[in-house]
Design a protein around this motif. Structure first.
Motif, PDB file in Angstrom:
ATOM      1  N   SER A   1      11.855   7.817   9.098  1.00  0.00           N
ATOM      2  CA  SER A   1      10.913   6.696   9.165  1.00  0.00           C
ATOM      3  C   SER A   1       9.475   7.156   8.975  1.00  0.00           C
ATOM      4  O   SER A   1       8.657   6.447   8.376  1.00  0.00           O
ATOM      5  CB  SER A   1      11.062   5.956  10.496  1.00  0.00           C
ATOM      6  N   VAL A   2       9.165   8.348   9.461  1.00  0.00           N
ATOM      7  CA  VAL A   2       7.804   8.876   9.299  1.00  0.00           C
ATOM      8  C   VAL A   2       7.577   9.301   7.851  1.00  0.00           C
ATOM      9  O   VAL A   2       6.504   9.081   7.283  1.00  0.00           O
ATOM     10  CB  VAL A   2       7.543  10.045  10.269  1.00  0.00           C
ATOM     11  N   ALA A   3       8.596   9.905   7.234  1.00  0.00           N
ATOM     12  CA  ALA A   3       8.501  10.254   5.816  1.00  0.00           C
ATOM     13  C   ALA A   3       8.290   9.000   4.975  1.00  0.00           C
ATOM     14  O   ALA A   3       7.474   8.988   4.046  1.00  0.00           O
ATOM     15  CB  ALA A   3       9.765  10.984   5.371  1.00  0.00           C
ATOM     16  N   ALA A   4       9.012   7.939   5.303  1.00  0.00           N
ATOM     17  CA  ALA A   4       8.859   6.678   4.578  1.00  0.00           C
ATOM     18  C   ALA A   4       7.445   6.137   4.751  1.00  0.00           C
ATOM     19  O   ALA A   4       6.823   5.662   3.789  1.00  0.00           O
ATOM     20  CB  ALA A   4       9.884   5.665   5.080  1.00  0.00           C
ATOM     21  N   ALA A   5       6.912   6.210   5.962  1.00  0.00           N
ATOM     22  CA  ALA A   5       5.542   5.749   6.211  1.00  0.00           C
ATOM     23  C   ALA A   5       4.538   6.582   5.431  1.00  0.00           C
ATOM     24  O   ALA A   5       3.545   6.057   4.900  1.00  0.00           O
ATOM     25  CB  ALA A   5       5.235   5.798   7.706  1.00  0.00           C
ATOM     26  N   SER A   6       4.777   7.880   5.338  1.00  0.00           N
ATOM     27  CA  SER A   6       3.860   8.754   4.600  1.00  0.00           C
ATOM     28  C   SER A   6       3.843   8.385   3.117  1.00  0.00           C
ATOM     29  O   SER A   6       2.788   8.410   2.475  1.00  0.00           O
ATOM     30  CB  SER A   6       4.234  10.229   4.790  1.00  0.00           C
ATOM     31  N   ILE A   7       5.003   8.018   2.589  1.00  0.00           N
ATOM     32  CA  ILE A   7       5.093   7.644   1.172  1.00  0.00           C
ATOM     33  C   ILE A   7       4.366   6.334   0.904  1.00  0.00           C
ATOM     34  O   ILE A   7       3.609   6.213  -0.068  1.00  0.00           O
ATOM     35  CB  ILE A   7       6.573   7.561   0.746  1.00  0.00           C
ATOM     36  N   LEU A   8       4.553   5.351   1.773  1.00  0.00           N
ATOM     37  CA  LEU A   8       3.860   4.079   1.571  1.00  0.00           C
ATOM     38  C   LEU A   8       2.354   4.236   1.712  1.00  0.00           C
ATOM     39  O   LEU A   8       1.582   3.719   0.897  1.00  0.00           O
ATOM     40  CB  LEU A   8       4.377   3.028   2.555  1.00  0.00           C
ATOM     41  N   ALA A   9       1.906   4.959   2.734  1.00  0.00           N
ATOM     42  CA  ALA A   9       0.467   5.154   2.915  1.00  0.00           C
ATOM     43  C   ALA A   9      -0.146   5.855   1.709  1.00  0.00           C
ATOM     44  O   ALA A   9      -1.211   5.468   1.212  1.00  0.00           O
ATOM     45  CB  ALA A   9       0.201   5.942   4.196  1.00  0.00           C
ATOM     46  N   LYS A  10       0.525   6.874   1.220  1.00  0.00           N
ATOM     47  CA  LYS A  10       0.016   7.648   0.084  1.00  0.00           C
ATOM     48  C   LYS A  10      -0.005   6.824  -1.196  1.00  0.00           C
ATOM     49  O   LYS A  10      -1.012   6.818  -1.923  1.00  0.00           O
ATOM     50  CB  LYS A  10       0.884   8.891  -0.103  1.00  0.00           C
ATOM     51  N   THR A  11       1.072   6.119  -1.495  1.00  0.00           N
ATOM     52  CA  THR A  11       1.128   5.376  -2.754  1.00  0.00           C
ATOM     53  C   THR A  11       0.178   4.184  -2.754  1.00  0.00           C
ATOM     54  O   THR A  11      -0.448   3.883  -3.773  1.00  0.00           O
ATOM     55  CB  THR A  11       2.556   4.904  -3.066  1.00  0.00           C
ATOM     56  N   TYR A  12       0.052   3.514  -1.626  1.00  0.00           N
ATOM     57  CA  TYR A  12      -0.892   2.395  -1.548  1.00  0.00           C
ATOM     58  C   TYR A  12      -2.330   2.895  -1.686  1.00  0.00           C
ATOM     59  O   TYR A  12      -3.147   2.275  -2.361  1.00  0.00           O
ATOM     60  CB  TYR A  12      -0.728   1.640  -0.231  1.00  0.00           C
ATOM     61  N   ARG A  13      -2.629   4.028  -1.060  1.00  0.00           N
ATOM     62  CA  ARG A  13      -3.982   4.549  -1.167  1.00  0.00           C
ATOM     63  C   ARG A  13      -4.282   5.021  -2.590  1.00  0.00           C
ATOM     64  O   ARG A  13      -5.375   4.791  -3.114  1.00  0.00           O
ATOM     65  CB  ARG A  13      -4.223   5.696  -0.176  1.00  0.00           C
ATOM     66  N   ASP A  14      -3.329   5.680  -3.209  1.00  0.00           N
ATOM     67  CA  ASP A  14      -3.531   6.133  -4.586  1.00  0.00           C
ATOM     68  C   ASP A  14      -3.797   4.945  -5.515  1.00  0.00           C
ATOM     69  O   ASP A  14      -4.670   5.010  -6.390  1.00  0.00           O
ATOM     70  CB  ASP A  14      -2.310   6.914  -5.081  1.00  0.00           C
ATOM     71  N   SER A  15      -3.054   3.868  -5.338  1.00  0.00           N
ATOM     72  CA  SER A  15      -3.275   2.676  -6.161  1.00  0.00           C
ATOM     73  C   SER A  15      -4.669   2.108  -5.941  1.00  0.00           C
ATOM     74  O   SER A  15      -5.351   1.710  -6.896  1.00  0.00           O
ATOM     75  CB  SER A  15      -2.222   1.605  -5.833  1.00  0.00           C
ATOM     76  N   TYR A  16      -5.090   2.088  -4.688  1.00  0.00           N
ATOM     77  CA  TYR A  16      -6.436   1.602  -4.362  1.00  0.00           C
ATOM     78  C   TYR A  16      -7.491   2.446  -5.054  1.00  0.00           C
ATOM     79  O   TYR A  16      -8.451   1.932  -5.642  1.00  0.00           O
ATOM     80  CB  TYR A  16      -6.641   1.631  -2.845  1.00  0.00           C
ATOM     81  N   MET A  17      -7.345   3.768  -5.002  1.00  0.00           N
ATOM     82  CA  MET A  17      -8.357   4.650  -5.572  1.00  0.00           C
ATOM     83  C   MET A  17      -8.380   4.587  -7.093  1.00  0.00           C
ATOM     84  O   MET A  17      -9.429   4.769  -7.714  1.00  0.00           O
ATOM     85  CB  MET A  17      -8.147   6.089  -5.092  1.00  0.00           C
ATOM     86  N   LYS A  18      -7.249   4.321  -7.716  1.00  0.00           N
ATOM     87  CA  LYS A  18      -7.230   4.151  -9.176  1.00  0.00           C
ATOM     88  C   LYS A  18      -8.031   2.917  -9.573  1.00  0.00           C
ATOM     89  O   LYS A  18      -8.767   2.928 -10.574  1.00  0.00           O
ATOM     90  CB  LYS A  18      -5.787   4.038  -9.675  1.00  0.00           C
ATOM     91  N   GLU A  19      -7.915   1.858  -8.790  1.00  0.00           N
ATOM     92  CA  GLU A  19      -8.709   0.662  -9.065  1.00  0.00           C
ATOM     93  C   GLU A  19     -10.189   0.929  -8.801  1.00  0.00           C
ATOM     94  O   GLU A  19     -11.058   0.495  -9.563  1.00  0.00           O
ATOM     95  CB  GLU A  19      -8.216  -0.499  -8.205  1.00  0.00           C
ATOM     96  N   ALA A  20     -10.487   1.660  -7.729  1.00  0.00           N
ATOM     97  CA  ALA A  20     -11.874   1.984  -7.407  1.00  0.00           C
ATOM     98  C   ALA A  20     -12.499   2.857  -8.495  1.00  0.00           C
ATOM     99  O   ALA A  20     -13.702   2.768  -8.764  1.00  0.00           O
ATOM    100  CB  ALA A  20     -11.942   2.699  -6.057  1.00  0.00           C
ATOM    101  N   ALA A  21     -11.682   3.688  -9.142  1.00  0.00           N
ATOM    102  CA  ALA A  21     -12.176   4.563 -10.208  1.00  0.00           C
ATOM    103  C   ALA A  21     -12.703   3.760 -11.392  1.00  0.00           C
ATOM    104  O   ALA A  21     -13.619   4.211 -12.092  1.00  0.00           O
ATOM    105  CB  ALA A  21     -11.074   5.510 -10.667  1.00  0.00           C
ATOM    106  N   MET A  22     -12.142   2.576 -11.612  1.00  0.00           N
ATOM    107  CA  MET A  22     -12.615   1.744 -12.715  1.00  0.00           C
ATOM    108  C   MET A  22     -13.970   1.111 -12.380  1.00  0.00           C
ATOM    109  O   MET A  22     -14.803   0.892 -13.259  1.00  0.00           O
ATOM    110  CB  MET A  22     -11.579   0.666 -13.040  1.00  0.00           C
ATOM    111  N   LYS A  23     -14.198   0.865 -11.112  1.00  0.00           N
ATOM    112  CA  LYS A  23     -15.473   0.290 -10.683  1.00  0.00           C
ATOM    113  C   LYS A  23     -16.562   1.354 -10.611  1.00  0.00           C
ATOM    114  O   LYS A  23     -17.738   1.077 -10.892  1.00  0.00           O
ATOM    115  CB  LYS A  23     -15.306  -0.382  -9.318  1.00  0.00           C
ATOM    116  N   TYR A  24     -16.169   2.563 -10.236  1.00  0.00           N
ATOM    117  CA  TYR A  24     -17.121   3.678 -10.130  1.00  0.00           C
ATOM    118  C   TYR A  24     -16.608   4.843 -10.982  1.00  0.00           C
ATOM    119  O   TYR A  24     -16.057   5.818 -10.465  1.00  0.00           O
ATOM    120  CB  TYR A  24     -17.277   4.120  -8.672  1.00  0.00           C
TER     121      TYR A  24
END
Length: 199
Positions: free
Chosen positions: A132-155
């Motif tokens: 369950s912790v591994a699963a949480a780590s994957i969701l946190a990481k993938t959601y954050r990576d997606s967020y930062m890819k979008e932020a990269a287009m703005k900055y």
């Protein structure tokens, strides 16, 4: 092989965060409740997996989990408190969003603040020990990576689509040349010495 539970017979939520060591924008956290008997041969600490495997597992986790949630705390709040408090607050926000009250919480790491009156256990490298912790780590990481890819287009120019806000040499060089963005964590040591930037 990851362990399926810490306490047998209870509804357990695994919690983990992503982005604690970054110098730009949010820390993300996830809480995941997996069904009894869930396993996947590739499930592991997100840091041990490649991007394609993480994305594949994200889809599986979101489909198979009894409940999951992802939450974040932004750079401004990280600067106003500190990264530890912000990380734990993000975990609390994720737990609040679960929709199911777990009987027990497994937290990756060694620090946590009580959430309601639910018992918990902090486990060093819990994301490499419990499913369950591994699963949480994957969701946190993938959601954050997606967020930062979008932020990269703005900055553009900071390489967030590749470094995801971590303090790489290229990221620091971009800050020195382009200045800070509103998403940078100003209380973090981003550059070796103070640099004044025009407004």
């Amino acid at each position: 092989m990851l362990l399926p539970y810490f306490r047998h017979g209870e509804t357990e939520a695994g919690c983990d965060e992503a982005g604690r060591g970054c110098i730009a924008d949010p820390v993300f956290a996830s809480a995941v409740i997996l069904p009894e008997g869930f396993s996947h041969p590739e499930l592991n600490d997100s840091k041990q997996l490649g991007p394609k495997t993480r994305e594949k597992l994200r889809r599986i986790i979101e489909k198979e989990a009894i409940a999951f949630a992802v939450a974040s705390v932004d750079a401004a709040e990280i600067d106003s408190t500190n990264i530890l408090k912000a990380s734990i607050k993000a975990m609390h926000k994720a737990l609040e969003k679960l929709g199911i009250r777990p009987d027990f919480i497994i937290v990756d790491g060694n620090r946590f603040y009580p959430y309601r009156d639910i018992p918990y256990e902090c486990v060093i490298k819990g994301d490499a020990r419990f499913a369950s912790v591994a699963a949480a780590s994957i969701l946190a990481k993938t959601y954050r990576d997606s967020y930062m890819k979008e932020a990269a287009m703005k900055y553009p120019g900071y390489g967030w689509e590749k470094n995801f806000g971590y303090p790489t040499a290229g990221h620091r060089k971009a800050v020195a040349e382009l200045g800070y963005t509103p998403l940078h964590r100003k209380t973090f040591r981003i550059l070796p010495e103070p640099v004044l930037f025009p407004e």
